[in-house]
Every structure is written in structure tokens, then in C-alpha cells.
Design a protein around this motif. Sequence first.
Motif, PDB file in Angstrom:
ATOM      1  N   PHE A   1     -35.023 -14.312 -35.198  1.00 28.29           N
ATOM      2  CA  PHE A   1     -35.174 -14.144 -33.749  1.00 28.29           C
ATOM      3  C   PHE A   1     -34.075 -14.940 -33.025  1.00 28.29           C
ATOM      4  O   PHE A   1     -33.575 -15.944 -33.555  1.00 28.29           O
ATOM      5  CB  PHE A   1     -36.569 -14.603 -33.301  1.00 28.29           C
ATOM      6  N   ALA A   2     -33.783 -14.483 -31.805  1.00 30.91           N
ATOM      7  CA  ALA A   2     -32.664 -15.069 -31.047  1.00 30.91           C
ATOM      8  C   ALA A   2     -32.895 -16.545 -30.708  1.00 30.91           C
ATOM      9  O   ALA A   2     -31.944 -17.290 -30.503  1.00 30.91           O
ATOM     10  CB  ALA A   2     -32.431 -14.266 -29.763  1.00 30.91           C
TER      11      ALA A   2
ATOM     12  N   GLU B   1     -32.475 -10.179 -34.221  1.00 26.94           N
ATOM     13  CA  GLU B   1     -32.793  -9.752 -32.864  1.00 26.94           C
ATOM     14  C   GLU B   1     -31.480  -9.453 -32.112  1.00 26.94           C
ATOM     15  O   GLU B   1     -30.507 -10.217 -32.225  1.00 26.94           O
ATOM     16  CB  GLU B   1     -33.604 -10.840 -32.135  1.00 26.94           C
ATOM     17  N   ARG B   2     -31.515  -8.371 -31.345  1.00 27.71           N
ATOM     18  CA  ARG B   2     -30.264  -7.815 -30.810  1.00 27.71           C
ATOM     19  C   ARG B   2     -29.380  -8.808 -30.027  1.00 27.71           C
ATOM     20  O   ARG B   2     -28.159  -8.807 -30.212  1.00 27.71           O
ATOM     21  CB  ARG B   2     -30.534  -6.556 -29.987  1.00 27.71           C
ATOM     22  N   PRO B   3     -29.950  -9.698 -29.183  1.00 26.49           N
ATOM     23  CA  PRO B   3     -29.064 -10.579 -28.411  1.00 26.49           C
ATOM     24  C   PRO B   3     -28.109 -11.431 -29.262  1.00 26.49           C
ATOM     25  O   PRO B   3     -27.042 -11.819 -28.787  1.00 26.49           O
ATOM     26  CB  PRO B   3     -30.046 -11.478 -27.638  1.00 26.49           C
TER      27      PRO B   3
ATOM     28  N   GLY C   1     -42.817  -3.449 -38.416  1.00 29.75           N
ATOM     29  CA  GLY C   1     -42.857  -2.123 -39.047  1.00 29.75           C
ATOM     30  C   GLY C   1     -41.781  -1.993 -40.112  1.00 29.75           C
ATOM     31  O   GLY C   1     -42.040  -1.523 -41.222  1.00 29.75           O
ATOM     32  N   TYR C   2     -40.567  -2.449 -39.799  1.00 32.97           N
ATOM     33  CA  TYR C   2     -39.472  -2.388 -40.788  1.00 32.97           C
ATOM     34  C   TYR C   2     -39.827  -3.258 -42.006  1.00 32.97           C
ATOM     35  O   TYR C   2     -39.698  -2.831 -43.145  1.00 32.97           O
ATOM     36  CB  TYR C   2     -38.172  -2.944 -40.205  1.00 32.97           C
ATOM     37  N   ALA C   3     -40.253  -4.478 -41.702  1.00 27.78           N
ATOM     38  CA  ALA C   3     -40.504  -5.449 -42.785  1.00 27.78           C
ATOM     39  C   ALA C   3     -41.566  -4.932 -43.747  1.00 27.78           C
ATOM     40  O   ALA C   3     -41.417  -5.022 -44.964  1.00 27.78           O
ATOM     41  CB  ALA C   3     -40.934  -6.786 -42.195  1.00 27.78           C
TER      42      ALA C   3
ATOM     43  N   VAL D   1     -27.781  -5.724 -43.101  1.00 26.30           N
ATOM     44  CA  VAL D   1     -28.104  -6.340 -41.807  1.00 26.30           C
ATOM     45  C   VAL D   1     -28.432  -5.235 -40.799  1.00 26.30           C
ATOM     46  O   VAL D   1     -27.790  -4.185 -40.793  1.00 26.30           O
ATOM     47  CB  VAL D   1     -26.949  -7.225 -41.255  1.00 26.30           C
ATOM     48  N   MET D   2     -29.465  -5.508 -39.998  1.00 27.23           N
ATOM     49  CA  MET D   2     -29.943  -4.504 -39.036  1.00 27.23           C
ATOM     50  C   MET D   2     -30.404  -5.201 -37.760  1.00 27.23           C
ATOM     51  O   MET D   2     -31.094  -6.217 -37.847  1.00 27.23           O
ATOM     52  CB  MET D   2     -31.174  -3.779 -39.606  1.00 27.23           C
ATOM     53  N   PRO D   3     -30.093  -4.654 -36.590  1.00 27.07           N
ATOM     54  CA  PRO D   3     -30.613  -5.238 -35.350  1.00 27.07           C
ATOM     55  C   PRO D   3     -32.026  -4.738 -35.054  1.00 27.07           C
ATOM     56  O   PRO D   3     -32.423  -3.683 -35.553  1.00 27.07           O
ATOM     57  CB  PRO D   3     -29.640  -4.721 -34.283  1.00 27.07           C
ATOM     58  N   PHE D   4     -32.778  -5.527 -34.250  1.00 27.93           N
ATOM     59  CA  PHE D   4     -34.094  -5.047 -33.777  1.00 27.93           C
ATOM     60  C   PHE D   4     -34.316  -5.578 -32.369  1.00 27.93           C
ATOM     61  O   PHE D   4     -33.660  -6.537 -31.938  1.00 27.93           O
ATOM     62  CB  PHE D   4     -35.227  -5.475 -34.721  1.00 27.93           C
TER      63      PHE D   4
END
Length: 484
Positions: A259-260, A292-294, A407-409, A396-399
Motif C-alpha cells: 500500500f502507498a 497501490e497505484r499512487p 480478489g487478485y491475491a 508487478v501489477m498496480p491496484f
Amino acid sequence: MQLIQNYVNGKIVGPQSDAYLDNFEPATGEVYSQIADSDERDVDLAVEAAKAAFPAWSATSAEERFAVLMRLCGLIERDLEDLARAESRDNGKPVTLARTIDIPRAIANFHFYATAAMHLSNESYDTVGRNAINYTLRQPLGVVGCISPWNLPLYLFTWKIAPAIAAGCTVVAKPSEVTPMTAFMLSKLCIEAGLPPGVLNIVHGLGPKVGSAIVAHRDTKAISFTGGTRTGEEIARVAAPMFKKLSLELGGKNPNIIFADCNYDEMLATTIHSSFSNQGEICLCGSRIFVERPIYERFKKDFVTRVAALKVGDPSDWSTDVGAIVSKQHFDKIMSYIELAKTEGGTILTGGSEPGAIATGPRCTSGYFIQPTVVEGLPFDCRTNQEEIFGPVVTVMPFDTEDEVLGYANSVRYGLSATLWTEDLSRAHRMAASLEAGIVWINCWLLRDLRTPFGGVKDSGMGREGGFEALRFFTEEKNVCVRI
Ligand code: NAD
């Protein structure tokens, strides 16, 4: 050429077949020793020895078991440097890792269970109002089978053997045929430590020959297995109808969720380890990194820079970060997954190929090396993100949201471990409760306390190792009710 032989009834002996298999050094690709190609006959002899040893061993006091296990600890400690070099040569892992993690942990396993045996207690129940008292005896099962994999050879081998012996069982054990050396060295130390003949028997050889004979033998009362999910299925298929106790520690495809608001520097440093320690060949490595995207772009840049700087090379070199892949077969499997990642639309951000002779040095030109590899741009449900690769490859993937990343995990068939990075306490506990995993690390990775239950859910296995759980596994409870 050095021969790796069986340890049966207190003696080092050759296999009944007189046949041996080649044992390769992964860093050079060359055969450097030979391993007993044992079969059912050797397993029968080992079970006979273990059966004969059981009455006396199960009757020893906790103090006597403690004393012999502690002598073994002292001998492993004495030979730590030799064992570390042997482990590194046999497995391909950096000698630094073997010296600081693998062999010290083998010592810790024996130490922990030597002392745990002294503290195991039974319950009693005062059946008030009915003039009775109940107490529960916890009796050792008898002969048990312990089967281990190649990734942490002595570490995982002793993680099973130590509680079995401490509980009063006698053991027929099989290390992986890919990394048999330190188990062989251990057998010599058992003789030196004065472990009574037959208490531990080690039979070397192939899984379908030796492992399956241990599982199918009518006199092995329990099987403690660590390895692949498919092998676990096969073991359960044979052992379950025989009503054997089973502990199965299987594969994983673990998420690392960032997380950011995390402590960025600590997260980054630990994520390098949780991705590529032991060439990514640790069942607990976080191979799917969700960010996390930021902070996604910042993480990607910093992570790739740090990964590209890891030193891949000769495992015997003290400065090597990433050693050789354990075998040619496993090397081919990992390379095929890198190709799959590309065909599934992934972009290789760093790595993706062999490092080349300049990096690994002249001794290792024919070894099995793969650069630490980071892949981006894959959907969570593609094969690369669903199947266990068990090598130096991460995606690596953003969320954007908690629910999305959960859900991904949880989308994979596995559920061994998960890592979470956040400074938000409520979120950390909320996520930990919802992740489908046997072990959740929050703001850390592979921080082990041997008292805690260890194991997986879903296709990562059944049962828990560690702490008193393992001593309970190797014992059977019997309740006794006394009318007063
Ligand atoms: P594997 O299943 O191929 O082999 C493990 C052991 O089982 C070896 O000793 C092998 O000889 C033996 N074996 C093979 N076939 C057998 C059979 N039919 N009957 C009985 N024994 C048999 O696994 P591996 O390739 O050595 O290890 C890698 C796997 O182990 C990965 O999937 C990894 O995730 C898993 N692993 C899990 C944990 C955990 O704690 N959950 C820890 C380490 C490794």
C-alpha cells in the motif's frame, strides 16, 4: 567419486541394488558425487530397523532425548562451515545464505525440539460431580516417514526429523535426490552423537521408488511431507485409505501487497529478499507483487534498479547474491515460464535470460543461472500469475482498492503465505483476516518464531508444523477415565 549412501540401523550402507545415480553441481553442470539408487528393499530394511528401535526409544526420558539432540546440535555447529559449503555446492545457493540461514536453522530445529520435548504436557480433566478424573496420554506413533524437498535441504529435513525423534518416534527419512549431500553428512554426525541405531534411518534415491515405498509401507504410521502439490496429491491418494496421519506442506504462489502508506525503504529492501532469496526457490517467496497505484511508477523504477544490481554468480563466492538454479530440469521449467510470460503479453523489465559467462566467471560457464526477472503488464488470472514458477521471476501489477487486490491475491489455487505493507493498523488486520493463506506477514517477511503454526490452506497443503503442533502430530492421544 564420493558415494552418498544410506544410513540404516546406525550404519552407513550401500543400496541393495548396488546402483548409483549422478549428483550434479548446479553451478558447473558437472557430476561431482553419486547417490544411492535405493528401492523398496532398502525401505523395508530401514522400517525394520526403526521398528526394532521404537520400544526402547519411545521409553527414553525427555532428558535423554534432549541430551542426544543437543549433542547433535553441537556437532552441526562444529561443522557449520563444511556443511554450508556442501549445501551451497549441492543446491547452487550462495554460500553466504547457507552459512547464515540454512545450517543455523538446522541447529535451531534440533535445539528447539530438544527443549520442547521437555515441556510437552498432557491435559487432565476433573469431572466434577461424577466422581471421575480424565487424563490424556500422548503416545509416540511408532515408525514415521519424513520426505523433504531440495530448496532448503538440511533446514527442512531437520524440521521434520527433530520433532519426530523428540516425540519418541523412530524415523525413515528421504531427502530430495537433487540435494542429498547434507543429509548424508548428518547421518555421520548422528553416529558420532550416539543416536541409538534405528532411531533415524535415511534412505536416498528417487521419489517414485523410495518416497512412494515409505508412503505405502504398512508399518509407517504417519507421513510428514514437504514438496510439490502434485506429489502431495499422490501421497494422499496412497496414504489416506491406509488411515495414516498426514502433514502436507505444498506449493505456493504468494502475494506481496504494497500500500502507498507503507514504510517505503523498509518495504523495498525486504521485497528484494522476498522476491529473490535463494534464487526465488523458497515456498514463501512473494512472486506476485501488487502495488497501490499512487506509488506504482516509483516502486517499479526503484525495484528494477535494485534488482538489476543483484550479483548473480558463483555460489561459492562470498559476495554472490543470486546463485545457480538447482537443476537443469528446473532451469528449463523457469525459462519456459519466462517465455510464457512474454507470449501472454508481459513486458520483461529486467532479467529474462541467462547472465552470461562474464557474470558467472570461468568455473560456472555450464551452470544453470537465470537473471532475477521482473515482468509487468500481465492480468492477475493468466497462467504466469496463477501457476507456481519457484524461481527468480516476479510479476508487478498496480491496484486501486483493497477489495480489488484481495480478489487478485485470493484468486489462485494456493494459499501458503502473504505479505502486506501498510502503516494503517485497521487495514492490516482487516486484510490479514481475509487473505486465504496459512501465514500472513505484516511489514516483514520470513520472520520466523518456531513456536508458531506453519502451513498452508487450499492446494498449499494440510496440517501445521512448528511448535507443539509438530509434537502433537507425531503422537496419538489416548484418554483415560478413572472413577474415583
Ligand atoms: P517434489 O514434490 O518433486 O519432491 C519432494 C520430495 O518428494 C522429494 O524428496 C522427492 O523425491 C519426493 N517424491 C517425489 N515423488 C514422490 C512420490 N510419488 N511419493 C513419495 N515421495 C515422492 O518437490 P521438489 O521439486 O523437491 O520441491 C519443490 C516444491 O516444494 C515446490 O512446489 C515448493 O513450493 C514446495 N515447498 C513447499 C514448502 C512448504 O513449506 N509448503 C517448503 C519448501 C518447498
